[in-house]
Motif scaffolding. Structure first.
Motif, PDB file in Angstrom:
ATOM      1  N   MET A  95       0.831  -1.205   0.000  1.00  0.00           N
ATOM      2  CA  MET A  95       0.000   0.000   0.000  1.00  0.00           C
ATOM      3  C   MET A  95       0.866   1.255   0.000  1.00  0.00           C
ATOM      4  N   SER A  96       2.124   1.137   0.278  1.00  0.00           N
ATOM      5  CA  SER A  96       3.031   2.274   0.386  1.00  0.00           C
ATOM      6  C   SER A  96       3.244   2.960  -0.964  1.00  0.00           C
ATOM      7  N   PHE A  97       3.201   4.281  -0.967  1.00  0.00           N
ATOM      8  CA  PHE A  97       3.497   5.041  -2.175  1.00  0.00           C
ATOM      9  C   PHE A  97       4.611   6.028  -1.880  1.00  0.00           C
ATOM     10  N   VAL A  98       5.251   6.499  -2.951  1.00  0.00           N
ATOM     11  CA  VAL A  98       6.436   7.342  -2.807  1.00  0.00           C
ATOM     12  C   VAL A  98       6.034   8.813  -2.792  1.00  0.00           C
ATOM     13  N   VAL A  99       6.591   9.550  -1.826  1.00  0.00           N
ATOM     14  CA  VAL A  99       6.359  10.987  -1.716  1.00  0.00           C
ATOM     15  C   VAL A  99       7.702  11.694  -1.559  1.00  0.00           C
ATOM     16  N   ILE A 100       7.741  12.920  -2.035  1.00  0.00           N
ATOM     17  CA  ILE A 100       8.889  13.799  -1.808  1.00  0.00           C
ATOM     18  C   ILE A 100       8.458  14.840  -0.788  1.00  0.00           C
ATOM     19  N   TYR A 101       9.243  14.998   0.264  1.00  0.00           N
ATOM     20  CA  TYR A 101       9.008  16.071   1.223  1.00  0.00           C
ATOM     21  C   TYR A 101       9.848  17.262   0.786  1.00  0.00           C
ATOM     22  N   ASP A 102       9.190  18.380   0.493  1.00  0.00           N
ATOM     23  CA  ASP A 102       9.868  19.613   0.116  1.00  0.00           C
ATOM     24  C   ASP A 102      10.505  20.245   1.363  1.00  0.00           C
ATOM     25  N   ALA A 103      11.464  21.105   1.150  1.00  0.00           N
ATOM     26  CA  ALA A 103      12.193  21.749   2.253  1.00  0.00           C
ATOM     27  C   ALA A 103      11.260  22.478   3.216  1.00  0.00           C
ATOM     28  N   CYS A 104      10.224  23.111   2.683  1.00  0.00           N
ATOM     29  CA  CYS A 104       9.336  23.918   3.527  1.00  0.00           C
ATOM     30  C   CYS A 104       8.555  23.083   4.535  1.00  0.00           C
ATOM     31  N   VAL A 105       8.303  21.801   4.246  1.00  0.00           N
ATOM     32  CA  VAL A 105       7.595  20.971   5.225  1.00  0.00           C
ATOM     33  C   VAL A 105       8.558  20.294   6.191  1.00  0.00           C
ATOM     34  N   ARG A 113       7.992  10.411  11.240  1.00  0.00           N
ATOM     35  CA  ARG A 113       7.369   9.292  11.963  1.00  0.00           C
ATOM     36  C   ARG A 113       6.317   8.600  11.105  1.00  0.00           C
ATOM     37  N   VAL A 114       5.570   9.360  10.317  1.00  0.00           N
ATOM     38  CA  VAL A 114       4.606   8.756   9.388  1.00  0.00           C
ATOM     39  C   VAL A 114       5.347   7.871   8.380  1.00  0.00           C
ATOM     40  N   ALA A 115       6.461   8.366   7.863  1.00  0.00           N
ATOM     41  CA  ALA A 115       7.250   7.574   6.911  1.00  0.00           C
ATOM     42  C   ALA A 115       7.761   6.291   7.569  1.00  0.00           C
ATOM     43  N   ARG A 116       8.131   6.385   8.822  1.00  0.00           N
ATOM     44  CA  ARG A 116       8.675   5.207   9.528  1.00  0.00           C
ATOM     45  C   ARG A 116       7.614   4.118   9.737  1.00  0.00           C
ATOM     46  N   THR A 117       6.327   4.472   9.649  1.00  0.00           N
ATOM     47  CA  THR A 117       5.277   3.455   9.771  1.00  0.00           C
ATOM     48  C   THR A 117       5.213   2.583   8.524  1.00  0.00           C
ATOM     49  N   GLY A 118       5.780   3.062   7.413  1.00  0.00           N
ATOM     50  CA  GLY A 118       5.756   2.302   6.166  1.00  0.00           C
ATOM     51  C   GLY A 118       4.556   2.582   5.287  1.00  0.00           C
ATOM     52  N   VAL A 119       3.662   3.444   5.725  1.00  0.00           N
ATOM     53  CA  VAL A 119       2.479   3.747   4.919  1.00  0.00           C
ATOM     54  C   VAL A 119       2.842   4.579   3.684  1.00  0.00           C
ATOM     55  N   VAL A 120       3.914   5.351   3.780  1.00  0.00           N
ATOM     56  CA  VAL A 120       4.470   6.060   2.628  1.00  0.00           C
ATOM     57  C   VAL A 120       5.974   5.821   2.607  1.00  0.00           C
ATOM     58  N   ARG A 121       6.532   5.972   1.435  1.00  0.00           N
ATOM     59  CA  ARG A 121       7.980   5.887   1.286  1.00  0.00           C
ATOM     60  C   ARG A 121       8.475   7.314   1.038  1.00  0.00           C
ATOM     61  N   ALA A 122       8.923   7.959   2.087  1.00  0.00           N
ATOM     62  CA  ALA A 122       9.332   9.360   2.008  1.00  0.00           C
ATOM     63  C   ALA A 122      10.738   9.469   1.437  1.00  0.00           C
ATOM     64  N   ARG A 123      10.894  10.454   0.562  1.00  0.00           N
ATOM     65  CA  ARG A 123      12.186  10.696  -0.067  1.00  0.00           C
ATOM     66  C   ARG A 123      12.470  12.192  -0.043  1.00  0.00           C
ATOM     67  N   TRP A 124      13.742  12.533  -0.091  1.00  0.00           N
ATOM     68  CA  TRP A 124      14.207  13.903  -0.253  1.00  0.00           C
ATOM     69  C   TRP A 124      15.613  13.826  -0.805  1.00  0.00           C
ATOM     70  N   SER A 125      16.178  14.972  -1.112  1.00  0.00           N
ATOM     71  CA  SER A 125      17.525  14.999  -1.697  1.00  0.00           C
ATOM     72  C   SER A 125      18.447  15.850  -0.834  1.00  0.00           C
ATOM     73  N   ALA A 126      19.733  15.754  -1.115  1.00  0.00           N
ATOM     74  CA  ALA A 126      20.704  16.610  -0.420  1.00  0.00           C
ATOM     75  C   ALA A 126      20.385  18.072  -0.684  1.00  0.00           C
ATOM     76  N   THR A 127      19.938  18.391  -1.881  1.00  0.00           N
ATOM     77  CA  THR A 127      19.601  19.786  -2.222  1.00  0.00           C
ATOM     78  C   THR A 127      18.420  20.269  -1.392  1.00  0.00           C
ATOM     79  N   ILE A 128      17.417  19.419  -1.225  1.00  0.00           N
ATOM     80  CA  ILE A 128      16.260  19.770  -0.387  1.00  0.00           C
ATOM     81  C   ILE A 128      16.718  19.986   1.056  1.00  0.00           C
ATOM     82  N   LEU A 129      17.559  19.105   1.566  1.00  0.00           N
ATOM     83  CA  LEU A 129      18.056  19.258   2.938  1.00  0.00           C
ATOM     84  C   LEU A 129      18.938  20.494   3.074  1.00  0.00           C
ATOM     85  N   ASP A 130      19.766  20.780   2.071  1.00  0.00           N
ATOM     86  CA  ASP A 130      20.594  21.995   2.109  1.00  0.00           C
ATOM     87  C   ASP A 130      19.710  23.233   2.238  1.00  0.00           C
ATOM     88  N   GLU A 131      18.649  23.289   1.425  1.00  0.00           N
ATOM     89  CA  GLU A 131      17.729  24.429   1.458  1.00  0.00           C
ATOM     90  C   GLU A 131      17.045  24.523   2.822  1.00  0.00           C
TER      91      GLU A 131
END
Length: 187
Positions: A1-11, A23-41
């Motif tokens: 049931m898990s789907f892939v999401v990107i968390y933007d820097a603002c969230v 914590r929501v991502a850690r439940t496995g209901v979504v597969r959260a992703r981000w990049s070094a660029t997003i984290l830098d911002e």
């Protein structure tokens, strides 16, 4: 049931929202992703706005985030950036990361920067974090409640009640999700 999401820097910027989304991502209901660029911002903005926090503290937070969500880092998308057209060219890296990750959703407060017409051909949508969490409360209420309860349990200095945590999340723009959580948790 898990789907892939990107968390933007603002969230990822506000700590309580970042904590909940991870914590929501850690439940496995979504597969959260981000990049070094997003984290830098994200972390350059936090460092700029919060002089009480050190670069060392924020580097540790960043490291803990990456460790908390396995396979969260998106790489190899730089070649896509130049070919993307968005209202704010500085946001193209977010869409490029979403495309490379195979994400269905970009979770962001900046919906105007990710117009539906520009995202549709990539089968990606932008979603406000309140809408994202509200939808998850329908799809997997137990996972979201578990994430909120885990967040609440981690708040020790000072400890908070369910109501206090929900007030904090509401102040961060999660009005409809908090209303639903109050129904479910009685907070």
């Amino acid at each position: 049931m898990s789907f892939v999401v990107i968390y933007d820097a603002c969230v990822l910027y506000p700590a309580p929202l970042r904590d909940l989304l991870i914590r929501v991502a850690r439940t496995g209901v979504v597969r959260a992703r981000w990049s070094a660029t997003i984290l830098d911002e994200c972390f350059s903005n936090i460092l700029e706005q919060r002089p009480d926090l050190s670069a060392t503290q924020l580097a540790r937070t960043r490291e803990l985030m990456v460790r908390a969500v396995p396979d969260c880092m998106v790489e190899g998308f730089d070649d896509l950036v130049a070919g993307l057209l968005l209202p704010d060219p500085d946001d193209r890296h977010v869409l490029a990361a979403a495309i490379r990750a195979g994400a269905q959703t970009i979770v962001t407060f900046n919906l105007k920067d990710f117009p539906e017409g520009r995202l549709a051909s990539y089968e990606v949508e932008a979603q406000h974090p309140d809408d994202f969490l509200f939808d998850l409360l329908d799809l997997a209420p137990g996972a979201v409640i578990a994430a909120v309860n885990a967040q609440l349990a981690s708040l020790k200095s000072p400890p908070q009640t369910v109501s206090q945590l929900l007030d904090t999340l509401r102040a961060q723009g999660l009005a409809q999700s908090v209303a639903r959580l109050r129904e479910l948790l009685g907070g």
